[in-house]
Write an enzyme that holds these catalytic residues in place. Structure first.
Site: not given
Length: 297
Positions: A45, A78, A106-108, A172
């Site tokens: 990331c 993740w 979203r789990y970022t 993106y």
């Protein structure tokens, strides 16, 4: 990777806002302390990559812990290989939901866990590096660079904003666009920004002169991923990074610094994008190449 919530009616990618934005600061609910905080990050990331670079540049390895997640993300988010040594969590989502059971985004990464309070403090990635540079200044290693000097902060903030909108997030916006109009708009921004940075770096080693700053940290992760991923996977194919002489020399100059090189994992990067983002690459095949010598003088 379901991006329906982050796609507008006109096919434009609109990134979700950061959910946890509490500051780590003296006098606050979460003051800076050695050993209290842990960053959850991915080598894949670009937003997390910044935090890993700054942590090493400033010599904070023994002050702020790190857990690296698996580069392949599924519907559970993740995965933490072997389980997290601090919390025991198997997936980062467990920490999000333990802090806010109603979280639905979203789990970022990156995000920061406060082990003393038992909560996620922040997933506000632009602020995390600034916090390491300012709130954790008493624990910086001797001789560590001042990445956010007071005299340059306004200039740094202005350039960071342009880099984010035109390039960091611009790739993106191009890659996740679902209409030709949205794609054309985004890819134009990407290469306009690269052109401006190419001109800026023609007469200086770093973005703000002779010394590293936060702006260099924010630009590098996008450059490191550009030819390997964004050029093909995100359709940013007008030109390659290696077609920009000043930017390519600059990127290699940064890669030669251990904090940048040691946190750059091209295997994690390629496997994450090409395997995880099946909305763009349905087969999950990871391409070979490109063959690029990042150690060239």
């Amino acid at each position: 990777m379901d991006l329906a919530r982050e796609t507008s009616d006109t096919g434009r990618f609109v990134r979700q806002p950061n959910w946890f934005t509490t500051r780590i600061e003296e006098g606050g609910e979460h003051p800076p302390e050695p050993g209290r905080y842990r960053i959850y990050a991915s080598y894949a990331c670009p937003w997390a990559h910044r935090s890993l670079i700054v942590r090493e540049l400033l010599g904070l390895q023994d002050v702020v812990g790190v857990t690296i997640v698996d580069p392949i993300r599924d519907e559970r988010g993740w995965r933490i290989p072997g389980g997290d040594p601090v919390t025991g969590a198997e997936f980062l989502s467990e920490l999000y939901l333990a802090t806010d059971p109603g979280f639905e985004g979203r789990y970022t990464v990156p995000c920061v866990w406060d082990a003393k309070a038992g909560v996620l403090v922040t997933n506000d990635y632009p602020q995390i590096t600034l916090t390491l540079e300012t709130a954790f200044a008493p624990w910086h290693a001797e001789g560590a660079p001042d990445l956010y000097p007071v005299a340059l902060r306004a200039e740094i903030d202005e350039l960071n904003d342009r880099i984010f909108h035109g390039l960091n997030n611009g790739v993106y916006r191009a890659g996740f666009a679902t209409s030709q109009e949205a794609y054309e708009e985004a890819v134009t921004d990407v290469f306009d920004t690269l052109g401006a940075l190419e001109r800026r770096l023609a007469d200086r080693p770093y973005l703000h002169g002779d010394a590293l700053t936060e702006s260099d940290v924010r630009l590098y992760p996008t450059l490191a991923r550009f030819d390997a991923v964004y050029h093909s996977h995100f359709k940013c194919s007008v030109r390659r990074l290696t077609d920009h002489p000043a930017l390519w020399a600059y990127a290699r100059r940064l890669y030669a610094i251990p904090a940048f090189r040691d946190t750059t994992d091209f295997d994690h990067i390629k496997r994450h994008y090409f395997v995880t983002q099946r909305n763009i690459n349905p087969t999950g095949i990871v391409p070979r190449g490109p063959e690029i010598d990042w150690t060239a003088p």
